[in-house]
Scaffold this motif. Structure first.
Motif, PDB file in Angstrom:
ATOM      1  N   ALA A 144     -11.020   2.345  -5.463  1.00 19.04           N
ATOM      2  CA  ALA A 144     -11.666   1.059  -5.223  1.00 19.04           C
ATOM      3  C   ALA A 144     -10.714  -0.096  -5.503  1.00 19.04           C
ATOM      4  O   ALA A 144     -10.642  -1.065  -4.741  1.00 19.04           O
ATOM      5  CB  ALA A 144     -12.920   0.936  -6.093  1.00 19.04           C
ATOM      6  N   ALA A 145      -9.939   0.019  -6.607  1.00 18.71           N
ATOM      7  CA  ALA A 145      -8.977  -1.031  -6.952  1.00 18.71           C
ATOM      8  C   ALA A 145      -7.872  -1.137  -5.906  1.00 18.71           C
ATOM      9  O   ALA A 145      -7.475  -2.234  -5.498  1.00 18.71           O
ATOM     10  CB  ALA A 145      -8.375  -0.744  -8.326  1.00 18.71           C
ATOM     11  N   PHE A 146      -7.371   0.018  -5.456  1.00 20.90           N
ATOM     12  CA  PHE A 146      -6.333   0.032  -4.425  1.00 20.90           C
ATOM     13  C   PHE A 146      -6.848  -0.612  -3.136  1.00 20.90           C
ATOM     14  O   PHE A 146      -6.136  -1.391  -2.487  1.00 20.90           O
ATOM     15  CB  PHE A 146      -5.900   1.477  -4.168  1.00 20.90           C
ATOM     16  CG  PHE A 146      -4.868   1.619  -3.079  1.00 20.90           C
ATOM     17  CD1 PHE A 146      -3.551   1.265  -3.309  1.00 20.90           C
ATOM     18  CD2 PHE A 146      -5.214   2.111  -1.826  1.00 20.90           C
ATOM     19  CE1 PHE A 146      -2.589   1.403  -2.313  1.00 20.90           C
ATOM     20  CE2 PHE A 146      -4.276   2.249  -0.829  1.00 20.90           C
ATOM     21  CZ  PHE A 146      -2.954   1.894  -1.069  1.00 20.90           C
ATOM     22  N   SER A 147      -8.078  -0.288  -2.763  1.00 23.00           N
ATOM     23  CA  SER A 147      -8.658  -0.848  -1.545  1.00 23.00           C
ATOM     24  C   SER A 147      -8.842  -2.361  -1.658  1.00 23.00           C
ATOM     25  O   SER A 147      -8.605  -3.094  -0.702  1.00 23.00           O
ATOM     26  CB  SER A 147     -10.015  -0.186  -1.255  1.00 23.00           C
ATOM     27  OG  SER A 147      -9.860   1.186  -1.019  1.00 23.00           O
ATOM     28  N   VAL A 148      -9.253  -2.825  -2.848  1.00 24.79           N
ATOM     29  CA  VAL A 148      -9.428  -4.263  -3.058  1.00 24.79           C
ATOM     30  C   VAL A 148      -8.092  -4.981  -2.918  1.00 24.79           C
ATOM     31  O   VAL A 148      -7.989  -6.024  -2.250  1.00 24.79           O
ATOM     32  CB  VAL A 148     -10.044  -4.535  -4.446  1.00 24.79           C
ATOM     33  CG1 VAL A 148      -9.932  -6.009  -4.805  1.00 24.79           C
ATOM     34  CG2 VAL A 148     -11.506  -4.120  -4.463  1.00 24.79           C
ATOM     35  N   VAL A 149      -7.039  -4.443  -3.547  1.00 21.56           N
ATOM     36  CA  VAL A 149      -5.709  -5.062  -3.465  1.00 21.56           C
ATOM     37  C   VAL A 149      -5.237  -5.105  -2.016  1.00 21.56           C
ATOM     38  O   VAL A 149      -4.717  -6.125  -1.548  1.00 21.56           O
ATOM     39  CB  VAL A 149      -4.696  -4.296  -4.338  1.00 21.56           C
ATOM     40  CG1 VAL A 149      -3.276  -4.809  -4.095  1.00 21.56           C
ATOM     41  CG2 VAL A 149      -5.056  -4.433  -5.805  1.00 21.56           C
ATOM     42  N   PHE A 150      -5.445  -3.997  -1.299  1.00 19.94           N
ATOM     43  CA  PHE A 150      -4.971  -3.951   0.085  1.00 19.94           C
ATOM     44  C   PHE A 150      -5.761  -4.897   0.976  1.00 19.94           C
ATOM     45  O   PHE A 150      -5.186  -5.672   1.734  1.00 19.94           O
ATOM     46  CB  PHE A 150      -5.066  -2.518   0.627  1.00 19.94           C
ATOM     47  CG  PHE A 150      -4.615  -2.408   2.059  1.00 19.94           C
ATOM     48  CD1 PHE A 150      -3.269  -2.357   2.379  1.00 19.94           C
ATOM     49  CD2 PHE A 150      -5.540  -2.382   3.104  1.00 19.94           C
ATOM     50  CE1 PHE A 150      -2.851  -2.269   3.696  1.00 19.94           C
ATOM     51  CE2 PHE A 150      -5.135  -2.296   4.416  1.00 19.94           C
ATOM     52  CZ  PHE A 150      -3.787  -2.238   4.724  1.00 19.94           C
ATOM     53  N   HIS A 151      -7.085  -4.845   0.888  1.00 19.54           N
ATOM     54  CA  HIS A 151      -7.922  -5.611   1.814  1.00 19.54           C
ATOM     55  C   HIS A 151      -7.994  -7.089   1.492  1.00 19.54           C
ATOM     56  O   HIS A 151      -8.161  -7.908   2.393  1.00 19.54           O
ATOM     57  CB  HIS A 151      -9.337  -5.027   1.852  1.00 19.54           C
ATOM     58  CG  HIS A 151      -9.430  -3.711   2.560  1.00 19.54           C
ATOM     59  ND1 HIS A 151      -9.335  -3.600   3.922  1.00 19.54           N
ATOM     60  CD2 HIS A 151      -9.584  -2.454   2.086  1.00 19.54           C
ATOM     61  CE1 HIS A 151      -9.438  -2.327   4.261  1.00 19.54           C
ATOM     62  NE2 HIS A 151      -9.583  -1.614   3.168  1.00 19.54           N
ATOM     63  N   VAL A 152      -7.887  -7.431   0.212  1.00 20.50           N
ATOM     64  CA  VAL A 152      -8.020  -8.839  -0.163  1.00 20.50           C
ATOM     65  C   VAL A 152      -6.660  -9.507  -0.318  1.00 20.50           C
ATOM     66  O   VAL A 152      -6.379 -10.525   0.325  1.00 20.50           O
ATOM     67  CB  VAL A 152      -8.831  -8.980  -1.469  1.00 20.50           C
ATOM     68  CG1 VAL A 152      -8.934 -10.449  -1.884  1.00 20.50           C
ATOM     69  CG2 VAL A 152     -10.226  -8.394  -1.292  1.00 20.50           C
ATOM     70  N   LEU A 153      -5.799  -8.948  -1.155  1.00 21.69           N
ATOM     71  CA  LEU A 153      -4.526  -9.592  -1.460  1.00 21.69           C
ATOM     72  C   LEU A 153      -3.434  -9.270  -0.432  1.00 21.69           C
ATOM     73  O   LEU A 153      -2.783 -10.175   0.100  1.00 21.69           O
ATOM     74  CB  LEU A 153      -4.054  -9.173  -2.862  1.00 21.69           C
ATOM     75  CG  LEU A 153      -5.035  -9.426  -4.014  1.00 21.69           C
ATOM     76  CD1 LEU A 153      -4.417  -8.980  -5.332  1.00 21.69           C
ATOM     77  CD2 LEU A 153      -5.436 -10.883  -4.080  1.00 21.69           C
ATOM     78  N   ALA A 154      -3.241  -7.972  -0.173  1.00 20.14           N
ATOM     79  CA  ALA A 154      -2.158  -7.572   0.730  1.00 20.14           C
ATOM     80  C   ALA A 154      -2.402  -8.037   2.158  1.00 20.14           C
ATOM     81  O   ALA A 154      -1.479  -8.478   2.839  1.00 20.14           O
ATOM     82  CB  ALA A 154      -1.969  -6.055   0.689  1.00 20.14           C
TER      83      ALA A 154
END
Length: 488
Positions: free
Chosen positions: A74-84
């Motif tokens: 979930a954290a990886f997905s948040v970083v990718f979808h929101v920040l990256a």
């Protein structure tokens, strides 16, 4: 009788000559089409393979993290979808300005300018990268404001710090790709992308499964995967791979930066508006009724940060094809404009658009034909299957539009119309599509279908505007040549 016979012979002879001329003209058209098609696939083929490989790096990383734990995924997905994705939209969009300038310079045989433009782009993008660093350093408070839980926020902050070198790699990755792509030196990019994909999978297996490094192992592997192709491309360029266009570092890179900045910022805005527009669907889905089933169905079509297993992103894979044709359209148009031939540029556009549309019809037909069965590849849930079948028509329409719209955006990049398309995107996406989606979502209670229909409406209007702007406006046909900096 003799004169009549002579007259008939002359008519027959004239008819034969006319038939011969028509046959020769048809042969000439087919030959011209064959030559243009080969030029298109020289760019489109490797570009598609490269983007598929890059997409695969994320798929592999998500798969390994998914086996570590749900919070990590979930954290990886948040970083990718929101920040990256926010950073990616900027740093991937900006090189389109480089693509315009390098493409036209290459067509005009001003080969030495390609290396200068590349260095100017590095300087400009490095400045924007420095502005993006605080977003990753202070990701925890940002994600808390977006409503993420404490556990996900803490893990996402760790991942976001690992992500900083990956974001920095975008400064070089896309600029180098554009630079080499313009010169049809695509195979070096493709081979490096294939090696990177294999290396990423192997390193992830060693670091995660064998050495037990967990998240750190995946992120180390992703960092390696991000920088290996860059190092390979730089070695290729610096050691004789581009003798005409790379003559070494030059102080000229620090002068006349405004054209690069202007086109690059316009390109970044143009792409960001499209990326952010598409992510709105998932954000509104979270508040819909029966959100879990809907999100699972959408995750087959798109990506959802709540999906805890890696599923095929049909729309994403379709876009990999479209982005390949976007690259082909951009390169061919910019090359022909640099040469001063609007007629050849128009013909290239017709060939790329027609090819992309023909290929786009295939997934459109498959989704419609197997809409009740596709979801069982990814989920055994009958509810998800029914939800996917209900959304499949919208997915099919999206796939068809995606076979046209990115190509038209590629035409805009090749012609240097990024700022115009940015305005078009604002009006069509955020003044037409989004309000229409919200109206269907809230007033007519159409839930996620209404939101998606509104967004499709915005994309459809944008496509019509770009078609008019490119194919029906005679003024713009002439401006394509006039606005080329190499025709003054």
């Amino acid at each position: 009788m003799v004169s009549e016979a002579t007259s008939n012979l002359l008519q027959d002879s004239g008819k034969e000559e006319h038939d011969d001329e028509e046959e020769e003209q048809q042969q000439l058209i087919w030959k011209k089409l064959w030559v243009e098609t080969k030029k298109m696939w020289v760019v489109a083929g490797p570009a598609i393979l490269t983007r598929v490989s890059m997409f695969g790096v994320f798929i592999i990383a998500q798969a390994f993290i998914g086996h570590i734990g749900n919070i990590q995924l979930a954290a990886f997905s948040v970083v990718f979808h929101v920040l990256a994705r926010f950073s990616l939209g900027i740093l991937m969009g900006m090189p389109s300005g480089l693509e315009t300038l390098c493409g036209q310079a290459f067509g005009a045989k001003q080969y030495h300018m390609l290396g200068i433009y590349l260095q100017r782009s590095w300087l400009m993008e490095s400045g924007f990268f420095l502005l993006l660093i605080p977003i990753f350093i202070f990701s925890a408070p940002i994600l808390k404001l977006l409503g993420q839980t404490e556990e996900i926020t803490v893990m996402a902050n760790i991942i976001s710090l690992w992500y900083i070198p990956i974001i920095f790699s975008y400064v070089f990755l896309y600029t180098l790709q554009m630079y080499l792509q313009i010169q049809s030196k695509n195979m070096i990019i493709t081979w490096l992308a294939a090696v990177t994909l294999f290396l990423h999978g192997f390193c992830s297996w060693i670091l995660v499964d064998k050495m037990g490094l967990g998240i750190a192992g995946v992120m180390i592997s992703m960092n390696l995967a991000s920088w290996v192709p860059i190092v390979g491309q730089l070695i290729f360029i610096f050691y004789g791979g581009c003798p005409l266009t790379w003559t070494g570092f030059s102080m000229l890179a620090f002068s006349d930066l405004w054209p690069v900045i202007k086109l690059s910022v316009s390109s970044g805005v143009m792409l960001c508006l499209e990326i952010w527009y598409n992510t709105l669907l998932i954000l509104f889905t979270e508040s819909s009724k029966n959100a879990e089933v809907t999100l699972d169905a959408l995750s087959i079509c798109f990506y959802s940060k709540h999906t805890l297993i890696c599923r095929l992103n049909i729309n994403g894979w379709g876009l990999m094809l479209s982005f390949g044709f976007l690259a082909a359209a951009s390169v061919r148009v910019s090359n022909e404009l640099g040469r001063g031939s609007a007629k050849a540029a128009k013909f290239a556009i017709k060939v790329v658009v027609a090819t992309s549309l023909i290929i786009g019809v295939v997934p459109w037909a498959l989704v419609l034909a197997f809409r009740h069965k596709v979801s069982y590849i990814f989920s055994i849930s009958v509810k998800v299957a029914n939800a996917f079948a209900d959304l499949s028509i919208l997915l099919a329409v999206t796939l068809l539009l995606n076979s046209i719209q990115p190509v038209l955006s590629g035409v805009a990049v090749g012609a240097g119309w990024q700022s115009i398309v940015a305005y078009v995107n604002i009006i069509c996406y955020y003044c037409v599509g989004l309000p229409l989606g919200l109206l269907l979502y809230y007033v007519f209670n159409q839930s996620v279908k209404g939101m998606w229909m509104g967004m499709i409406g915005g994309t459809f209007v944008q496509t019509l505007v770009l078609i008019y702007y490119r194919f029906l406006s005679k003024i713009q046909v002439e401006l394509m040549i006039i606005e080329s900096p190499f025709q003054h």
